[in-house]
Structures are given as structure tokens and as C-alpha cells.
Design an enzyme around this catalytic site. Structure first.
Site, PDB file in Angstrom:
ATOM      1  N   ASP A 169       0.813  -1.348  -0.049  1.00  9.90           N
ATOM      2  CA  ASP A 169      -0.016   0.106  -0.026  1.00  9.90           C
ATOM      3  C   ASP A 169       0.867   1.234  -0.098  1.00  9.90           C
ATOM      4  OD1 ASP A 169      -2.494  -1.414  -0.015  1.00  9.90           O
ATOM      5  OD2 ASP A 169      -2.152  -1.641   2.282  1.00  9.90           O
ATOM      6  N   ASP A 223      -7.001  -1.175  -4.593  1.00  9.99           N
ATOM      7  CA  ASP A 223      -7.910  -0.752  -3.607  1.00  9.99           C
ATOM      8  C   ASP A 223      -8.907  -0.020  -3.988  1.00  9.99           C
ATOM      9  OD1 ASP A 223      -6.582  -3.005  -2.130  1.00  9.99           O
ATOM     10  OD2 ASP A 223      -5.653  -1.187  -0.812  1.00  9.99           O
TER      11      ASP A 223
END
Length: 170
Positions: free
Chosen positions: A122, A140
């Protein structure tokens, strides 16, 4: 490419997968673990995090040996279902097709990450005042946008069909 009408949306899935892998590659190769750099004041921050869990860091603290294989198997099942829905044209209208294609690309991007690293990279974090949104990535974002498109299709497609002139003729 053969398949249902929804199969034409697979280009979007491949685009999401390629964008996700490219951005993660840059973060993984040009920043160190726990890297942090503000992009837009203290609102949007570029980070380098590894998430071994699922969305928003859930299950990331689990030491259970079955979590990683379970996440890979469930990702594979979701990917297979999404491909089937798109190829058979059972997704619904255009918004649902686009939404499922985005979800498919995002799911594939995060699954590839799990295979390579055992977790998901991330790299974007958003803060609003004291609230901090958990770090996320392109995959995401695509999953979230795709889910919103599918929801819009579910909520409003029936209304469009029942209001259409063709519906009155039947």
C-alpha cells in the site's frame, strides 16, 4: 475475444492490473519500508506499507498460518467468479460490467502481490484532521470504485427499465 458482451470490459481489468503493478513496483524499488512523504500538505501522504491482511489492515496482526493461503484461495475464487460473470454477460448493464471489471483488475493486482510478497503493498494514505484513512493502492481504489458502480447499477437500473417506453409496450 469470444465470450459475452461483458468480456469486452476485460481491457479495463488488464489496465487496472498493469497500473497497480507499475505503481507498486516503483514504491517497492525506490522507497524503503515505512517511507513517508507528504504529497498534499498533511492530507495525502505517499507511504510504503506491507499489509499481510485484508482491506484496511484487518487480520494483519494475525499470526495464524492459514490466513495467507485462505486469502489466496478466496482471491482466486472471486477472480474466477468475476471472469465468469463478465464472459457470460450476467453482470447486468454497462455500469455493472465496468464495476466488475474494475473489481476484477483490483482483485488480480492484490492477488499477484500476495503471491510475490505474502502481503499487499500500500502506498497512499489520506488524512482529514485527526482521522487517518488506512493506506491503500491502485487495486484498492479500483475495487472501491467498481463496487460503487455495481451498487449504482443495482439501485437505479430497475427504475430506468420500468420507466422506459419499451417497458410500457410489454
Amino acid at each position: 475475444m469470444s465470450g459475452g458482451v461483458g468480456a469486452r470490459w476485460l481491457w479495463l481489468s488488464f489496465g487496472v492490473l498493469a497500473s497497480d503493478r507499475a505503481t507498486k513496483f516503483v514504491i517497492e524499488h525506490y522507497t524503503s519500508a515505512f517511507f513517508r512523504r507528504p504529497i498534499l500538505s498533511d492530507i495525502v501522504i505517499l507511504v510504503h506499507n506491507q499489509n499481510p491482511g485484508i482491506a484496511f489492515g484487518m487480520l494483519s496482526d494475525s499470526n495464524s498460518a492459514w490466513i495467507a493461503p485462505l486469502l489466496l484461495v478466496s482471491s482466486g475464487a472471486v477472480i474466477a467468479l468475476l471472469v465468469w460473470l463478465l464472459f457470460t454477460g450476467r453482470a447486468g448493464g454497462g455500469l455493472a460490467d465496468a464495476g466488475l471489471a474494475l473489481i476484477l483488475g483490483g482483485a488480480a493486482g492484490n492477488a499477484v502481490d500476495r503471491l510475490i510478497h505474502g502481503g499487499v503493498t500500500d502506498f497512499l494514505e489520506v488524512r482529514l484532521g485527526s482521522y487517518r484513512w488506512p493506506a491503500f493502492n491502485v487495486a484498492d481504489s479500483a475495487i472501491s470504485i467498481g463496487a460503487a458502480l455495481v451498487l449504482i447499477e443495482l439501485l437505479f437500473a430497475g427504475r430506468r427499465r420500468s420507466d422506459s417506453p419499451e417497458h410500457d409496450r410489454s
